[in-house]
Motif scaffolding. Sequence first.
Motif, PDB file in Angstrom:
ATOM      1  N   ILE A 216       0.822  -1.208   0.000  1.00 25.55           N
ATOM      2  CA  ILE A 216       0.000   0.000   0.000  1.00 25.55           C
ATOM      3  C   ILE A 216       0.859   1.262   0.000  1.00 25.55           C
ATOM      4  O   ILE A 216       0.347   2.371  -0.142  1.00 25.55           O
ATOM      5  CB  ILE A 216      -0.949   0.025   1.215  1.00 25.55           C
ATOM      6  CG1 ILE A 216      -0.167  -0.203   2.509  1.00 25.55           C
ATOM      7  CG2 ILE A 216      -2.041  -1.010   1.056  1.00 25.55           C
ATOM      8  CD1 ILE A 216      -1.014  -0.144   3.774  1.00 25.55           C
ATOM      9  N   GLY A 217       2.157   1.092   0.176  1.00 25.53           N
ATOM     10  CA  GLY A 217       3.073   2.224   0.173  1.00 25.53           C
ATOM     11  C   GLY A 217       4.502   1.724   0.122  1.00 25.53           C
ATOM     12  O   GLY A 217       4.761   0.511   0.107  1.00 25.53           O
ATOM     13  N   VAL A 218       5.439   2.656   0.074  1.00 26.31           N
ATOM     14  CA  VAL A 218       6.867   2.322   0.043  1.00 26.31           C
ATOM     15  C   VAL A 218       7.616   3.321   0.915  1.00 26.31           C
ATOM     16  O   VAL A 218       7.394   4.534   0.809  1.00 26.31           O
ATOM     17  CB  VAL A 218       7.427   2.356  -1.395  1.00 26.31           C
ATOM     18  CG1 VAL A 218       8.947   2.190  -1.373  1.00 26.31           C
ATOM     19  CG2 VAL A 218       6.796   1.261  -2.239  1.00 26.31           C
ATOM     20  N   LEU A 219       8.508   2.814   1.745  1.00 31.59           N
ATOM     21  CA  LEU A 219       9.362   3.650   2.581  1.00 31.59           C
ATOM     22  C   LEU A 219      10.793   3.546   2.057  1.00 31.59           C
ATOM     23  O   LEU A 219      11.275   2.446   1.771  1.00 31.59           O
ATOM     24  CB  LEU A 219       9.307   3.174   4.030  1.00 31.59           C
ATOM     25  CG  LEU A 219      10.049   4.026   5.063  1.00 31.59           C
ATOM     26  CD1 LEU A 219       9.412   5.402   5.186  1.00 31.59           C
ATOM     27  CD2 LEU A 219      10.060   3.320   6.422  1.00 31.59           C
ATOM     28  N   SER A 220      11.461   4.686   1.923  1.00 36.49           N
ATOM     29  CA  SER A 220      12.813   4.671   1.356  1.00 36.49           C
ATOM     30  C   SER A 220      13.770   5.526   2.166  1.00 36.49           C
ATOM     31  O   SER A 220      13.359   6.439   2.889  1.00 36.49           O
ATOM     32  CB  SER A 220      12.796   5.176  -0.094  1.00 36.49           C
ATOM     33  OG  SER A 220      12.456   6.552  -0.143  1.00 36.49           O
ATOM     34  N   VAL A 221      15.042   5.199   2.035  1.00 36.79           N
ATOM     35  CA  VAL A 221      16.141   5.990   2.592  1.00 36.79           C
ATOM     36  C   VAL A 221      17.058   6.331   1.424  1.00 36.79           C
ATOM     37  O   VAL A 221      17.466   5.437   0.679  1.00 36.79           O
ATOM     38  CB  VAL A 221      16.923   5.213   3.662  1.00 36.79           C
ATOM     39  CG1 VAL A 221      18.085   6.055   4.195  1.00 36.79           C
ATOM     40  CG2 VAL A 221      16.009   4.774   4.801  1.00 36.79           C
ATOM     41  N   ALA A 222      17.382   7.603   1.254  1.00 34.76           N
ATOM     42  CA  ALA A 222      18.197   8.014   0.111  1.00 34.76           C
ATOM     43  C   ALA A 222      19.225   9.048   0.532  1.00 34.76           C
ATOM     44  O   ALA A 222      18.994   9.845   1.451  1.00 34.76           O
ATOM     45  CB  ALA A 222      17.309   8.594  -0.995  1.00 34.76           C
ATOM     46  N   GLY A 223      20.360   9.030  -0.159  1.00 39.68           N
ATOM     47  CA  GLY A 223      21.401  10.004   0.133  1.00 39.68           C
ATOM     48  C   GLY A 223      22.573   9.852  -0.813  1.00 39.68           C
ATOM     49  O   GLY A 223      22.567   8.996  -1.711  1.00 39.68           O
ATOM     50  N   PRO A 224      23.600  10.661  -0.635  1.00 38.54           N
ATOM     51  CA  PRO A 224      24.785  10.594  -1.497  1.00 38.54           C
ATOM     52  C   PRO A 224      25.478   9.241  -1.367  1.00 38.54           C
ATOM     53  O   PRO A 224      25.602   8.692  -0.265  1.00 38.54           O
ATOM     54  CB  PRO A 224      25.672  11.723  -0.963  1.00 38.54           C
ATOM     55  CG  PRO A 224      24.760  12.621  -0.190  1.00 38.54           C
ATOM     56  CD  PRO A 224      23.698  11.744   0.365  1.00 38.54           C
TER      57      PRO A 224
END
Length: 258
Positions: A216-224
């Motif tokens: 029903i959704g997506v959780l993400s972690v993003a960075g350099p």
Amino acid sequence: MAGSQIERAFNLLERLTTDPRGLPMQTLADELDIPKSATHRMLAELIRLGYVRQNPENSRYQLSTRLVAMAFRYLANSGADIVQPILDRLAQESGELVRLGVIDGDHLTWIVKSQGARSGLRYDPDMGRDAPLFYTASGHAWLASLSDAEALLLVERQGVADPKDFGPNAPRSNIELLERLRLARERGYAWVVESSSVGMSALAAAVRDPRTGKAIGVLSVAGPTARLPEERMHELAPLLLAATAELSAASQASEFFV
């Protein structure tokens, strides 16, 4: 002149969200394929209703703050007080940008974020955008929750952008994409290194309905990538999966996921 009046009005509003400096009426008419006279009438009506304003200095049309205020009221009444602390904690633990996207039909739209980076390079894109499915970790996390056939159909419906807009490690074919999805299914999360853009990495996992198991959704972690090499992303994966489990449990009390 395709589309109803209300469809045209929403197209005008959506186009205005992409340029806060405003746009000339002729540009809006040309890009949206609406007669200039009809464009003028709709803009005048949107101004009367308070959704659009015209800059007196350059005559460009801009969104008013009314839509923004409506969005904040919606968020305030939709369970953000339940969701936000989970994102904030993961952002603090990872030191990177955390984003929650919700699935609505064929779209995965980023709607809430928490920035964990306090110094140095910060990756902080705009909310409200649909996640590209073909080359982002968020897209892969959702697609991995589906069958290969369903995943490829969604990618086809969304379309794939020009390859020059990808990062150097983006999938170059459906076969490569399906291999990424296989790995995501094995691990329970997806990860990319310089796939959506040069110098950026991300990992993501699906938030599932606790009753049906459907994403029903997506959780993400993003960075350099300098701070998020592949090894670091795998180290962060247990924290990400714990947060998605919390969000899954909380989803029944938040209108985000209805």
